[in-house]
Design a protein around this motif. Sequence first.
Motif, PDB file in Angstrom:
ATOM      1  N   ALA A  68       0.830  -1.214   0.000  1.00 47.86           N
ATOM      2  CA  ALA A  68       0.000   0.000   0.000  1.00 47.86           C
ATOM      3  C   ALA A  68       0.862   1.262   0.000  1.00 47.86           C
ATOM      4  CB  ALA A  68      -0.953  -0.003   1.190  1.00 47.86           C
ATOM      5  N   GLY A  69       1.649   1.410  -1.049  1.00 47.85           N
ATOM      6  CA  GLY A  69       2.610   2.496  -1.110  1.00 47.85           C
ATOM      7  C   GLY A  69       2.019   3.890  -1.080  1.00 47.85           C
ATOM      8  N   SER A  70       0.772   4.058  -1.531  1.00 52.10           N
ATOM      9  CA  SER A  70       0.184   5.404  -1.554  1.00 52.10           C
ATOM     10  C   SER A  70      -0.527   5.749  -0.263  1.00 52.10           C
ATOM     11  CB  SER A  70      -0.781   5.539  -2.730  1.00 52.10           C
ATOM     12  OG  SER A  70      -1.861   4.624  -2.605  1.00 52.10           O
ATOM     13  N   GLY A  71      -0.523   4.834   0.719  1.00 49.32           N
ATOM     14  CA  GLY A  71      -1.102   5.124   2.021  1.00 49.32           C
ATOM     15  C   GLY A  71      -0.169   5.966   2.869  1.00 49.32           C
ATOM     16  N   GLY A  72      -0.654   6.392   4.024  1.00 48.30           N
ATOM     17  CA  GLY A  72       0.127   7.276   4.887  1.00 48.30           C
ATOM     18  C   GLY A  72       1.460   6.682   5.296  1.00 48.30           C
ATOM     19  N   VAL A  73       1.454   5.442   5.793  1.00 52.68           N
ATOM     20  CA  VAL A  73       2.695   4.792   6.198  1.00 52.68           C
ATOM     21  C   VAL A  73       3.558   4.488   4.982  1.00 52.68           C
ATOM     22  CG1 VAL A  73       3.707   2.739   7.263  1.00 52.68           C
ATOM     23  CG2 VAL A  73       1.711   3.818   8.303  1.00 52.68           C
ATOM     24  N   GLY A  74       2.935   3.991   3.913  1.00 54.32           N
ATOM     25  CA  GLY A  74       3.682   3.601   2.726  1.00 54.32           C
ATOM     26  C   GLY A  74       4.498   4.736   2.132  1.00 54.32           C
ATOM     27  N   ILE A  75       3.907   5.908   2.047  1.00 55.93           N
ATOM     28  CA  ILE A  75       4.595   7.056   1.448  1.00 55.93           C
ATOM     29  C   ILE A  75       5.868   7.399   2.213  1.00 55.93           C
ATOM     30  CG2 ILE A  75       4.399   9.583   1.254  1.00 55.93           C
ATOM     31  CD1 ILE A  75       1.591   9.105   0.110  1.00 55.93           C
ATOM     32  N   ILE A  76       5.807   7.386   3.544  1.00 60.50           N
ATOM     33  CA  ILE A  76       6.989   7.699   4.347  1.00 60.50           C
ATOM     34  C   ILE A  76       7.971   6.539   4.330  1.00 60.50           C
ATOM     35  CG2 ILE A  76       7.818   8.417   6.608  1.00 60.50           C
ATOM     36  CD1 ILE A  76       6.034  10.463   5.142  1.00 60.50           C
ATOM     37  N   ALA A  77       7.460   5.303   4.414  1.00 63.59           N
ATOM     38  CA  ALA A  77       8.334   4.133   4.456  1.00 63.59           C
ATOM     39  C   ALA A  77       9.147   3.988   3.165  1.00 63.59           C
ATOM     40  CB  ALA A  77       7.513   2.874   4.717  1.00 63.59           C
ATOM     41  N   ILE A  78       8.546   4.279   2.035  1.00 66.70           N
ATOM     42  CA  ILE A  78       9.277   4.206   0.764  1.00 66.70           C
ATOM     43  C   ILE A  78      10.469   5.163   0.784  1.00 66.70           C
ATOM     44  CG2 ILE A  78       9.146   4.839  -1.685  1.00 66.70           C
ATOM     45  CD1 ILE A  78       6.263   3.715  -1.636  1.00 66.70           C
ATOM     46  N   GLN A  79      10.242   6.381   1.215  1.00 66.61           N
ATOM     47  CA  GLN A  79      11.318   7.375   1.246  1.00 66.61           C
ATOM     48  C   GLN A  79      12.415   6.988   2.232  1.00 66.61           C
ATOM     49  OE1 GLN A  79       9.731  11.646   0.975  1.00 66.61           O
ATOM     50  NE2 GLN A  79       7.887  10.511   1.572  1.00 66.61           N
ATOM     51  N   LEU A  80      12.014   6.497   3.409  1.00 69.05           N
ATOM     52  CA  LEU A  80      12.997   6.112   4.416  1.00 69.05           C
ATOM     53  C   LEU A  80      13.799   4.900   3.956  1.00 69.05           C
ATOM     54  CD1 LEU A  80      14.249   6.457   7.198  1.00 69.05           C
ATOM     55  CD2 LEU A  80      12.335   5.152   8.168  1.00 69.05           C
ATOM     56  N   ALA A  81      13.126   3.907   3.364  1.00 62.34           N
ATOM     57  CA  ALA A  81      13.824   2.709   2.877  1.00 62.34           C
ATOM     58  C   ALA A  81      14.821   3.069   1.781  1.00 62.34           C
ATOM     59  CB  ALA A  81      12.810   1.687   2.365  1.00 62.34           C
ATOM     60  N   LYS A  82      14.429   3.973   0.903  1.00 59.30           N
ATOM     61  CA  LYS A  82      15.349   4.394  -0.166  1.00 59.30           C
ATOM     62  C   LYS A  82      16.555   5.112   0.417  1.00 59.30           C
ATOM     63  CE  LYS A  82      16.116   4.036  -4.455  1.00 59.30           C
ATOM     64  NZ  LYS A  82      16.287   2.682  -5.004  1.00 59.30           N
ATOM     65  N   TYR A  83      16.333   5.943   1.421  1.00 58.92           N
ATOM     66  CA  TYR A  83      17.424   6.639   2.107  1.00 58.92           C
ATOM     67  C   TYR A  83      18.383   5.642   2.756  1.00 58.92           C
ATOM     68  CZ  TYR A  83      19.720   9.149   5.932  1.00 58.92           C
ATOM     69  OH  TYR A  83      20.648   9.654   6.819  1.00 58.92           O
ATOM     70  N   LEU A  84      17.846   4.528   3.258  1.00 61.29           N
ATOM     71  CA  LEU A  84      18.674   3.508   3.901  1.00 61.29           C
ATOM     72  C   LEU A  84      19.423   2.646   2.892  1.00 61.29           C
ATOM     73  CD1 LEU A  84      16.172   2.417   6.698  1.00 61.29           C
ATOM     74  CD2 LEU A  84      18.258   3.768   7.008  1.00 61.29           C
ATOM     75  N   GLY A  85      19.146   2.826   1.606  1.00 60.39           N
ATOM     76  CA  GLY A  85      19.894   2.143   0.560  1.00 60.39           C
ATOM     77  C   GLY A  85      19.279   0.855   0.063  1.00 60.39           C
ATOM     78  N   ALA A  86      17.983   0.653   0.318  1.00 56.10           N
ATOM     79  CA  ALA A  86      17.316  -0.582  -0.077  1.00 56.10           C
ATOM     80  C   ALA A  86      16.682  -0.456  -1.456  1.00 56.10           C
ATOM     81  CB  ALA A  86      16.246  -0.949   0.942  1.00 56.10           C
ATOM     82  N   THR A  87      16.458  -1.616  -2.096  1.00 59.12           N
ATOM     83  CA  THR A  87      15.599  -1.695  -3.266  1.00 59.12           C
ATOM     84  C   THR A  87      14.172  -1.813  -2.760  1.00 59.12           C
ATOM     85  OG1 THR A  87      17.281  -2.780  -4.618  1.00 59.12           O
ATOM     86  CG2 THR A  87      14.978  -3.057  -5.297  1.00 59.12           C
ATOM     87  N   VAL A  88      13.274  -0.964  -3.274  1.00 51.72           N
ATOM     88  CA  VAL A  88      11.930  -0.848  -2.716  1.00 51.72           C
ATOM     89  C   VAL A  88      10.884  -1.280  -3.738  1.00 51.72           C
ATOM     90  CG1 VAL A  88      10.251   0.702  -1.649  1.00 51.72           C
ATOM     91  CG2 VAL A  88      12.703   1.087  -1.295  1.00 51.72           C
ATOM     92  N   ALA A  89      10.080  -2.258  -3.350  1.00 53.91           N
ATOM     93  CA  ALA A  89       8.913  -2.656  -4.142  1.00 53.91           C
ATOM     94  C   ALA A  89       7.659  -2.281  -3.381  1.00 53.91           C
ATOM     95  CB  ALA A  89       8.931  -4.159  -4.402  1.00 53.91           C
ATOM     96  N   THR A  90       6.605  -1.942  -4.125  1.00 56.80           N
ATOM     97  CA  THR A  90       5.362  -1.570  -3.460  1.00 56.80           C
ATOM     98  C   THR A  90       4.171  -1.876  -4.348  1.00 56.80           C
ATOM     99  OG1 THR A  90       4.271   0.197  -2.193  1.00 56.80           O
ATOM    100  CG2 THR A  90       5.247   0.823  -4.315  1.00 56.80           C
ATOM    101  N   THR A  91       2.991  -1.938  -3.732  1.00 52.73           N
ATOM    102  CA  THR A  91       1.734  -2.093  -4.463  1.00 52.73           C
ATOM    103  C   THR A  91       0.941  -0.791  -4.380  1.00 52.73           C
ATOM    104  OG1 THR A  91       0.806  -3.078  -2.443  1.00 52.73           O
ATOM    105  CG2 THR A  91       1.491  -4.581  -4.196  1.00 52.73           C
ATOM    106  N   ALA A  92       0.209  -0.508  -5.445  1.00 49.91           N
ATOM    107  CA  ALA A  92      -0.640   0.687  -5.493  1.00 49.91           C
ATOM    108  C   ALA A  92      -1.478   0.605  -6.758  1.00 49.91           C
ATOM    109  CB  ALA A  92       0.205   1.961  -5.492  1.00 49.91           C
TER     110      ALA A  92
END
Length: 310
Positions: free
Chosen positions: A129-153
């Motif tokens: 649920a990347g477009s949800g409240g948690v998803g939007i922040i988690a995607i940015q934080l995970a990318k900052y931490l250097g991860a490859t990020v997959a999401t559903t939306a």
Amino acid sequence: SLGEDEVLVEIHAAGLNQLDSKIKSGAFKLILSYKLPLILGHDLAGVVVKVGSQASRFKVGDEVYARPADYHIGTFAEYLAVNEKDLARKPKKLTMDEAGSLPLVALTAWQALVEFGKLKQGQKVFIQAGSGGVGIIAIQLAKYLGATVATTAGAGSFELLKQLGADILIDYKTQDFESVLKDYDLVINSQDTRTLEKSLNIVKAGGKVISISGPPTPELAKSIDSSRIMRFVLSLISFGIRRKAKKRGIDYEFLFMRASGRQLEEITKLVESGVIKTVLDRVFTFEQTNEALAYLEKGRAKGKVVVNIK
């Protein structure tokens, strides 16, 4: 009344969260035994107007934001007394509405990815649920931490999520993430039990699945000092998923986020440096709080829903 370690905050904006809806419906009554009637609201941004006798971190006039601790909520109001340890100074670059949207979802993302998940550079994380409240922040934080990020939306959110850092975008209406993803290090589950069970199939042995939507585990009962009976109940509720995870060599944990002013200070640094951006879907007036809750419950918001109180 103001406790000696509390500060009184004049609230300017309050974010809405699914937790508000779940408490209202009774979905979390096993974990949070609130007595109704109750003022809801778990996010605030505002200004300090009074300081308790033993509170020393803030002064009158400071702009602050917070996710008040459980049993001390009630941000759909003009004022709230908040323990100073739950508060942080509001990011200067954010408006009150933007800051009021952030605490609960940002703390959830931080605790899921940094504290529980221990996400490292080069790992792969699936954030539902990347477009949800948690998803939007988690995607940015995970990318900052250097991860490859997959999401559903939904496909309509893809461009936004790409801009925020998502690498792999899966249209939940037309694609099955189970057939697209494999050998992931971490999954942040925010959906139903069926989706949680499918998530186990994409995680490699030694990986983790962290759920913010349940089922809760006996460890949660221990952390909140619940009774032995409650531990037993939660053990039964989560037995199936814990057994399946163990068979695959996967660690399953339930995250029930907690208030933390210190972690919010770290989040403030990321906001000020441009790592984390807020996304607002819609802002309602204080008088429209019930309408805002009804809108949130439709599940169509892209980003956060906020009530502007002042």
